[in-house]
Design a protein around this motif. Structure first.
Motif, short mmCIF file in Angstrom:
data_model
loop_
_atom_site.label_atom_id
_atom_site.label_comp_id
_atom_site.label_asym_id
_atom_site.label_seq_id
_atom_site.Cartn_x
_atom_site.Cartn_y
_atom_site.Cartn_z
N ASP A 15 0.80 -1.22 0.00
CA ASP A 15 0.00 0.00 0.00
C ASP A 15 0.83 1.27 0.00
N GLU A 16 2.10 1.15 -0.39
CA GLU A 16 2.96 2.32 -0.57
C GLU A 16 3.20 2.52 -2.06
N GLU A 17 3.39 3.75 -2.48
CA GLU A 17 3.70 4.00 -3.89
C GLU A 17 5.18 3.83 -4.18
N PHE A 18 6.03 4.02 -3.17
CA PHE A 18 7.47 4.00 -3.36
C PHE A 18 8.11 2.74 -2.79
N CYS A 19 9.14 2.28 -3.48
CA CYS A 19 10.10 1.35 -2.91
C CYS A 19 11.39 2.14 -2.68
N ILE A 20 12.44 1.47 -2.28
CA ILE A 20 13.71 2.16 -2.05
C ILE A 20 14.85 1.30 -2.57
N ALA A 21 15.88 1.96 -3.11
CA ALA A 21 17.07 1.29 -3.61
C ALA A 21 18.24 2.24 -3.45
N SER A 22 19.45 1.69 -3.50
CA SER A 22 20.62 2.53 -3.25
C SER A 22 21.74 2.35 -4.27
N ASP A 23 21.57 1.47 -5.25
CA ASP A 23 22.62 1.19 -6.22
C ASP A 23 22.33 1.95 -7.51
N TRP A 24 23.25 2.86 -7.88
CA TRP A 24 23.03 3.72 -9.04
C TRP A 24 23.62 3.15 -10.33
#
Length: 255
Positions: A36-45
């Motif tokens: 139920d969130e619109e965002f996920c998160i990541a840290s590798d560019w």
């Protein structure tokens, strides 16, 4: 019965994605679990990772976090004061425009012939104009650099056309040789996803979108992905659809 794809969550409850994940399976698991969130998160560019996120239907956004921010994800110890994180976004409600639904107000029709639309001739200028207009809230320096890196992964497009691998591109609107409006986004398969835009005079932004939509339709695209629903998009004929519907038609439009 297949086991559900394992999802990892941050302390705040956001799904964490890294380059070792199958991004399509992450999307399937998100939908199956009713995330139920619109965002996920990541840290590798890594640009190839960014490409895979885009190809799975995520709108790739970003955020800058600072060590002194409260209630935020922890910043790695080796970062002195801030870090840019990736926010892959799969909207809970997605705004899409099917070309047969486009509505052009009578009041805007006289303006259409006064402008010239140019494809991908001003990417850097358009991005900078968007930054000047909207700031760096989600269009962080790391994301801008990443967009350029993704563009460098494949040959530059000379005309509007579907592509196998995601390609950041720009559309710019000129009147009497002067730039009056523009936007950038990502072409993936037969879909163009709009990211951000700007205008410098009344009606120019609407004209730019209308001429762009016509160009996309003529080039054989399936639909325009507007991302977040807003009134001006609905006024043009965009529909609000579920993420399940969006993922289904997005995948069917890949080549």
């Amino acid at each position: 019965m297949n086991e559900a794809y394992p999802l990892r969550y941050t302390q705040s409850g956001m799904i964490f994605i890294d380059p070792g994940d199958d991004c399509d399976k992450v999307v399937d698991a998100m939908l199956a679990s009713h995330y139920d969130e619109e965002f996920c998160i990541a840290s590798d560019w890594d640009p190839l990772f960014i490409v895979r996120l885009m190809k799975s239907g995520f709108l790739v956004m970003s955020v800058t976090l600072y060590n002194n921010e409260e209630d935020s994800e922890p910043v790695p110890d080796d970062v002195s004061n801030s870090v840019d994180l990736i926010l892959p976004k799969l909207h809970l409600v997605r705004s899409v425009l099917f070309f047969q639904d486009m509505h052009i107000k009578h009041s805007i029709r006289p303006y259409l012939s006064r402008y010239e639309l140019r494809f991908d001739t001003d990417f850097e200028t358009v991005v900078n104009k968007c930054l000047q207009t909207h700031g760096e809230d989600w269009l962080t320096p790391s994301l801008v650099e990443s967009l350029y890196s993704v563009r460098n992964q494949s040959a530059r497009l000379s005309v509007v056309s579907p592509v196998v691998f995601p390609q950041p591109v720009s559309f710019s609107l000129y009147r009497n040789g002067q730039l009056k409006a523009g936007e950038f986004g990502v072409i993936c398969g037969r879909i163009y996803t709009s990211y951000s835009g700007f205008k410098e005079e009344n009606n120019a932004g609407t004209v730019q979108m209308i001429l762009m939509i016509k160009a996309l339709e003529e080039a054989g695209f399936d639909f325009l992905d507007f991302g977040m629903p807003l009134n001006y998009k609905t006024d043009l004929g965009a529909r609000d659809i579920s993420p399940e519907h969006f993922v289904r038609i997005f995948r069917s439009a890949q080549i």
